[in-house]
Design a protein around this motif. Sequence first.
Motif, short mmCIF file in Angstrom:
data_model
loop_
_atom_site.label_atom_id
_atom_site.label_comp_id
_atom_site.label_asym_id
_atom_site.label_seq_id
_atom_site.Cartn_x
_atom_site.Cartn_y
_atom_site.Cartn_z
N SER A 132 9.50 -31.11 -56.73
CA SER A 132 9.48 -31.87 -55.48
C SER A 132 8.05 -32.08 -55.02
N ARG A 133 7.74 -33.30 -54.66
CA ARG A 133 6.40 -33.59 -54.13
C ARG A 133 6.41 -33.59 -52.60
N GLY A 134 7.41 -34.23 -52.02
CA GLY A 134 7.43 -34.40 -50.57
C GLY A 134 8.38 -33.49 -49.83
N GLY A 135 9.22 -32.75 -50.55
CA GLY A 135 10.11 -31.80 -49.90
C GLY A 135 11.58 -32.15 -49.95
N ASN A 136 11.93 -33.41 -50.25
CA ASN A 136 13.35 -33.80 -50.27
C ASN A 136 14.14 -33.07 -51.36
N THR A 137 13.63 -33.07 -52.57
CA THR A 137 14.36 -32.42 -53.67
C THR A 137 14.39 -30.91 -53.47
N GLY B 90 12.51 -35.67 -58.28
CA GLY B 90 12.44 -37.00 -57.68
C GLY B 90 12.08 -38.06 -58.72
N VAL B 91 12.06 -39.28 -58.26
CA VAL B 91 11.67 -40.42 -59.10
C VAL B 91 10.34 -40.94 -58.55
N TYR B 92 9.35 -41.03 -59.42
CA TYR B 92 8.02 -41.48 -59.02
C TYR B 92 7.58 -42.61 -59.92
N MET B 93 7.43 -43.77 -59.35
CA MET B 93 7.04 -44.95 -60.11
C MET B 93 7.97 -45.15 -61.31
N GLY B 94 9.27 -44.93 -61.09
CA GLY B 94 10.27 -45.19 -62.11
C GLY B 94 10.48 -44.09 -63.14
N LYS B 95 9.85 -42.92 -62.94
CA LYS B 95 10.05 -41.85 -63.91
C LYS B 95 9.95 -40.49 -63.22
N MET B 96 10.27 -39.43 -63.99
CA MET B 96 10.17 -38.09 -63.42
C MET B 96 8.73 -37.58 -63.47
N ASP B 97 8.46 -36.60 -62.64
CA ASP B 97 7.15 -35.98 -62.56
C ASP B 97 6.82 -35.24 -63.86
N GLU B 98 5.57 -35.18 -64.22
CA GLU B 98 5.14 -34.52 -65.45
C GLU B 98 5.50 -33.04 -65.47
N SER B 99 5.49 -32.37 -64.32
CA SER B 99 5.83 -30.94 -64.29
C SER B 99 7.29 -30.72 -64.69
N VAL C 30 23.14 -29.01 -64.98
CA VAL C 30 23.71 -29.85 -63.94
C VAL C 30 22.54 -30.60 -63.31
N CYS C 31 22.59 -31.92 -63.32
CA CYS C 31 21.48 -32.75 -62.86
C CYS C 31 21.63 -33.15 -61.39
N PHE C 32 20.50 -33.16 -60.69
CA PHE C 32 20.47 -33.74 -59.34
C PHE C 32 19.11 -34.38 -59.13
N SER C 33 19.08 -35.37 -58.25
CA SER C 33 17.84 -36.08 -57.99
C SER C 33 17.85 -36.69 -56.60
N THR C 34 16.67 -36.79 -56.02
CA THR C 34 16.49 -37.56 -54.80
C THR C 34 15.69 -38.80 -55.18
N ALA D 39 18.15 -44.02 -60.68
CA ALA D 39 18.71 -42.81 -61.29
C ALA D 39 17.90 -42.36 -62.51
N THR D 40 16.67 -42.78 -62.60
CA THR D 40 15.84 -42.52 -63.77
C THR D 40 15.72 -41.05 -64.13
N THR D 41 15.45 -40.20 -63.16
CA THR D 41 15.23 -38.79 -63.44
C THR D 41 16.48 -38.14 -64.02
N ILE D 42 17.65 -38.46 -63.48
CA ILE D 42 18.90 -37.90 -64.02
C ILE D 42 19.07 -38.33 -65.47
N LYS D 43 18.83 -39.57 -65.75
CA LYS D 43 18.96 -40.06 -67.14
C LYS D 43 18.00 -39.32 -68.07
N GLN D 44 16.78 -39.10 -67.62
CA GLN D 44 15.79 -38.42 -68.45
C GLN D 44 16.14 -36.95 -68.66
N ILE D 45 16.64 -36.28 -67.62
CA ILE D 45 17.07 -34.88 -67.77
C ILE D 45 18.20 -34.80 -68.79
N LYS D 46 19.17 -35.70 -68.68
CA LYS D 46 20.29 -35.72 -69.63
C LYS D 46 19.80 -35.92 -71.06
#
Length: 156
Positions: free
Chosen positions: A9-14, A48-57, A74-78, A83-90
């Motif tokens: 999480s960068r901003g706190g939502n996730t 989260g999703v940042y510029m269309g992708k997940m964070d490097e960490s 189990v995937c979750f994303s804000t 839905a890019t991050t969920i797809k990438q986690i999967k």
Amino acid sequence: MKIAVRYQSRGGNTKAVAEVIANSLGVKAEPVSSVIADWVDVLFIGGGVYMGKMDESLYNFLAELNSDNVGQIVCFSTTGSMATTIKQIKQFAIQKGIIVNKNELLLKMLFQGHSSLGLIGGKLTDKQIKKIELFTSNVLISTKIQAGEIIQKGNK
């Protein structure tokens, strides 16, 4: 059944979502900098999703996972809308032979947590909290059905 919650999480939502999930499960939500060292039956993982992708960490955390220490993910994303991050986690989980739970949470927050001064997330509405709690409950129901198989795998 051993359950873990990890988030990026960068901003706190996730982080806020991860904490609601963890509280519902009676475990602690931890950032992706916290390694999964022992067997975990179910790993809730989100970012989260940042510029269309997940964070490097989050990418780096997923790169270190393997089916020898995680039964299922189990995937979750804000997100604003993607839905890019969920797809990438999967994709990571499938490549590593880790089961992906059919339940997933995509919490579309649009500009919630953003201001002209920067990110100020982490404040969920009552409706969002209820949605997260229902999601967590549904995951528990689905994993209890699969629990015997997963626990047996962990006890090889």
